[in-house]
Design a protein around this motif. Structure first.
Motif, PDB file in Angstrom:
ATOM      1  N   GLN A   1     -47.084  16.029  -6.040  1.00  0.00           N
ATOM      2  CA  GLN A   1     -47.714  15.459  -4.844  1.00  0.00           C
ATOM      3  C   GLN A   1     -49.206  15.800  -4.771  1.00  0.00           C
ATOM      4  OE1 GLN A   1     -45.433  17.283  -1.751  1.00  0.00           O
ATOM      5  NE2 GLN A   1     -43.525  16.371  -2.475  1.00  0.00           N
ATOM      6  N   MET A   2     -49.539  17.056  -5.034  1.00  0.00           N
ATOM      7  CA  MET A   2     -50.900  17.518  -4.764  1.00  0.00           C
ATOM      8  C   MET A   2     -51.939  17.080  -5.787  1.00  0.00           C
ATOM      9  SD  MET A   2     -49.992  21.318  -3.340  1.00  0.00           S
ATOM     10  CE  MET A   2     -51.682  21.890  -3.285  1.00  0.00           C
ATOM     11  N   ARG A   3     -51.483  16.656  -6.955  1.00  0.00           N
ATOM     12  CA  ARG A   3     -52.492  16.269  -7.974  1.00  0.00           C
ATOM     13  C   ARG A   3     -53.246  15.013  -7.552  1.00  0.00           C
ATOM     14  NH1 ARG A   3     -49.710  13.377 -12.822  1.00  0.00           N
ATOM     15  NH2 ARG A   3     -47.911  12.483 -11.767  1.00  0.00           N
ATOM     16  N   HIS A   4     -52.749  14.334  -6.501  1.00  0.00           N
ATOM     17  CA  HIS A   4     -53.460  13.152  -6.007  1.00  0.00           C
ATOM     18  C   HIS A   4     -54.460  13.497  -4.903  1.00  0.00           C
ATOM     19  CE1 HIS A   4     -50.715  10.942  -8.460  1.00  0.00           C
ATOM     20  NE2 HIS A   4     -49.674  11.454  -7.825  1.00  0.00           N
ATOM     21  N   LEU A   5     -54.505  14.763  -4.499  1.00  0.00           N
ATOM     22  CA  LEU A   5     -55.446  15.157  -3.434  1.00  0.00           C
ATOM     23  C   LEU A   5     -56.869  15.299  -3.981  1.00  0.00           C
ATOM     24  CD1 LEU A   5     -53.457  17.971  -1.546  1.00  0.00           C
ATOM     25  CD2 LEU A   5     -53.702  15.577  -0.883  1.00  0.00           C
ATOM     26  N   ASP A   6     -57.868  15.138  -3.077  1.00  0.00           N
ATOM     27  CA  ASP A   6     -59.273  15.357  -3.466  1.00  0.00           C
ATOM     28  C   ASP A   6     -59.484  16.819  -3.808  1.00  0.00           C
ATOM     29  OD1 ASP A   6     -59.801  12.848  -2.776  1.00  0.00           O
ATOM     30  OD2 ASP A   6     -60.711  13.317  -0.822  1.00  0.00           O
ATOM     31  N   ARG A   7     -60.449  17.068  -4.686  1.00  0.00           N
ATOM     32  CA  ARG A   7     -60.793  18.440  -5.061  1.00  0.00           C
ATOM     33  C   ARG A   7     -61.186  19.271  -3.818  1.00  0.00           C
ATOM     34  NH1 ARG A   7     -61.997  21.323  -9.511  1.00  0.00           N
ATOM     35  NH2 ARG A   7     -63.506  22.954  -9.185  1.00  0.00           N
ATOM     36  N   GLU A   8     -61.961  18.635  -2.896  1.00  0.00           N
ATOM     37  CA  GLU A   8     -62.411  19.359  -1.685  1.00  0.00           C
ATOM     38  C   GLU A   8     -61.201  19.838  -0.883  1.00  0.00           C
ATOM     39  OE1 GLU A   8     -63.949  16.559  -2.757  1.00  0.00           O
ATOM     40  OE2 GLU A   8     -65.607  17.844  -3.438  1.00  0.00           O
ATOM     41  N   GLU A   9     -60.209  18.964  -0.784  1.00  0.00           N
ATOM     42  CA  GLU A   9     -58.999  19.293  -0.022  1.00  0.00           C
ATOM     43  C   GLU A   9     -58.254  20.471  -0.693  1.00  0.00           C
ATOM     44  OE1 GLU A   9     -57.915  18.453   2.736  1.00  0.00           O
ATOM     45  OE2 GLU A   9     -55.741  18.736   2.757  1.00  0.00           O
ATOM     46  N   LEU A  10     -58.185  20.429  -2.020  1.00  0.00           N
ATOM     47  CA  LEU A  10     -57.508  21.512  -2.755  1.00  0.00           C
ATOM     48  C   LEU A  10     -58.262  22.829  -2.569  1.00  0.00           C
ATOM     49  CD1 LEU A  10     -56.685  19.587  -6.077  1.00  0.00           C
ATOM     50  CD2 LEU A  10     -55.041  20.294  -4.330  1.00  0.00           C
ATOM     51  N   LEU A  11     -59.602  22.755  -2.629  1.00  0.00           N
ATOM     52  CA  LEU A  11     -60.413  23.973  -2.459  1.00  0.00           C
ATOM     53  C   LEU A  11     -60.244  24.528  -1.044  1.00  0.00           C
ATOM     54  CD1 LEU A  11     -63.645  22.946  -4.430  1.00  0.00           C
ATOM     55  CD2 LEU A  11     -61.869  24.564  -5.162  1.00  0.00           C
ATOM     56  N   ARG A  12     -60.100  23.623  -0.073  1.00  0.00           N
ATOM     57  CA  ARG A  12     -59.903  24.066   1.311  1.00  0.00           C
ATOM     58  C   ARG A  12     -58.557  24.809   1.436  1.00  0.00           C
ATOM     59  NH1 ARG A  12     -57.176  22.749   5.403  1.00  0.00           N
ATOM     60  NH2 ARG A  12     -56.300  20.890   4.458  1.00  0.00           N
ATOM     61  N   ILE A  13     -57.518  24.294   0.789  1.00  0.00           N
ATOM     62  CA  ILE A  13     -56.194  24.942   0.830  1.00  0.00           C
ATOM     63  C   ILE A  13     -56.293  26.361   0.266  1.00  0.00           C
ATOM     64  CG2 ILE A  13     -53.851  24.888  -0.190  1.00  0.00           C
ATOM     65  CD1 ILE A  13     -54.076  21.770  -0.031  1.00  0.00           C
ATOM     66  N   ILE A  14     -57.048  26.511  -0.837  1.00  0.00           N
ATOM     67  CA  ILE A  14     -57.186  27.837  -1.457  1.00  0.00           C
ATOM     68  C   ILE A  14     -57.931  28.783  -0.519  1.00  0.00           C
ATOM     69  CG2 ILE A  14     -58.113  29.135  -3.440  1.00  0.00           C
ATOM     70  CD1 ILE A  14     -58.039  26.404  -4.985  1.00  0.00           C
ATOM     71  N   SER A  15     -59.043  28.288   0.046  1.00  0.00           N
ATOM     72  CA  SER A  15     -59.873  29.200   0.856  1.00  0.00           C
ATOM     73  C   SER A  15     -59.167  29.590   2.155  1.00  0.00           C
ATOM     74  CB  SER A  15     -61.245  28.589   1.127  1.00  0.00           C
ATOM     75  OG  SER A  15     -61.103  27.506   2.008  1.00  0.00           O
ATOM     76  N   GLU A  16     -58.268  28.755   2.632  1.00  0.00           N
ATOM     77  CA  GLU A  16     -57.571  29.090   3.891  1.00  0.00           C
ATOM     78  C   GLU A  16     -56.393  30.045   3.668  1.00  0.00           C
ATOM     79  OE1 GLU A  16     -58.660  25.042   6.371  1.00  0.00           O
ATOM     80  OE2 GLU A  16     -56.563  25.434   5.857  1.00  0.00           O
ATOM     81  N   PHE A  17     -56.021  30.264   2.408  1.00  0.00           N
ATOM     82  CA  PHE A  17     -54.859  31.115   2.134  1.00  0.00           C
ATOM     83  C   PHE A  17     -55.268  32.585   2.121  1.00  0.00           C
ATOM     84  CE2 PHE A  17     -52.045  33.353  -0.847  1.00  0.00           C
ATOM     85  CZ  PHE A  17     -50.840  33.157  -0.189  1.00  0.00           C
TER      86      PHE A  17
END
Ligand code: PTJ
Length: 264
Positions: free
Chosen positions: A216-232
């Protein structure tokens, strides 16, 4: 294929089947003798989360997959236990995240490396790193067999997934500036505490979930993925996992003897 027939209605069927896979792996030289003990440790901790994936682990899986998808050189480290339990999912996750599989053993024996390599090939892997015929480099400050790594794998990786392992290496990998993801049922292990992302769950449930999330997540924008990492927040997630175990045991302590017998 298991050596003993476990009846369909056996209340501990899944757990016994998992144990049989590890025993089979040991007989085939995939799993180290100490791997049998490591599995028992894991089983004990799995009781403490009711043998189900908590929401805390799902949050960690999401961050882990985001880190793998945004990495320049992600790598998945493979030991005997993980190979015996989820070989197909390892290959699938490797494909979805472009993270090569690297065999990296604590109890190294050439026959174990060969057995793991054939199991991974059987599961569909084409390119496996970390074998004796490949070049190797070393992790400074580490004296165990795990010191030797593949320069095209862990050697140059920015993100490394190290499922269920002993403590030393995570610390050394962190010192080398690598982002480390682990899956460990014990939230208090050194590996858990030193990792950037700690998934407190059984690998038999979390690896398939990682594959699902990666799809599912490989279709997300890079910015969105980076946001998920920084919020964890890993420290908070480990605390929440421990709290989950305490609350779970509280709830179990209120059950009748009959209910206890069925669930445990
Ligand atoms: O194949 P090798 O030679 O590289 O050796 C691998 C083992 C696992 C034997 C080696 O790394 C080892 O001795 O590990 P430890 O120190 O026993 O740590 C294993 C950790 O994994 C413990 O914290 C266990 O609770 C945890 N664990 C065991 N089984 C599972 C697990 N975590 C998630 N899922 C499991 N199925």
């Amino acid at each position: 294929m298991t050596r003993i027939e476990i009846p369909d209605d056996h209340p501990r069927r899944e757990s016994l089947e998992m144990r049989e896979r590890v025993i089979e792996g040991h007989l085939a030289s995939i799993v180290a003798t100490a791997g049998l003990l490591a599995h028992g440790r894991g089983e004990a901790f799995d009781y403490l989360i009711g043998e189900k994936t908590p929401l805390t682990a799902r949050a960690a899986i999401r961050a882990a997959v985001a880190a793998m998808l945004t990495a320049e050189h992600p790598v998945i480290s493979v030991n005997g236990n993980i190979c015996s339990l989820v070989p197909t999912e390892l290959v699938e996750l490797s494909r979805l995240t472009n993270a090569p599989l690297e065999i990296n053993l604590f109890y190294y024996r050439k026959e174990r490396e060969d057995a793991i390599l054939s199991a991974l090939h059987e599961a569909g892997a084409s390119n496996v790193l970390g074998t004796h015929d490949r070049p190797s480099t070393t992790i400074p400050e580490l004296s165990s067999n795990r010191r030797k790594v593949d320069p095209d794998g862990i050697g140059k990786a920015d993100v490394v997934l190290v499922p269920l392992e002993d403590g030393d290496r995570t610390e050394a990998l962190r010192k080398m500036g690598k982002y480390v993801i682990t899956i460990d049922l014990n939230p208090m292990s050194r590996t858990s505490v030193y990792s950037n992302v700690t998934i407190v769950d059984n690998v038999v449930r979390s690896l398939p979930l990682m594959v699902e999330y990666a799809e599912q997540m490989r279709h997300l924008d890079r910015e969105e993925l980076l946001r998920i990492i920084s919020e964890f927040d890993n420290e908070q997630n480990i605390r929440d996992s421990l709290r989950y175990m305490i609350d779970y045991l509280e709830s179990v302590s209120k059950k009748s003897m009959k209910e206890l017998q069925v669930t445990q």
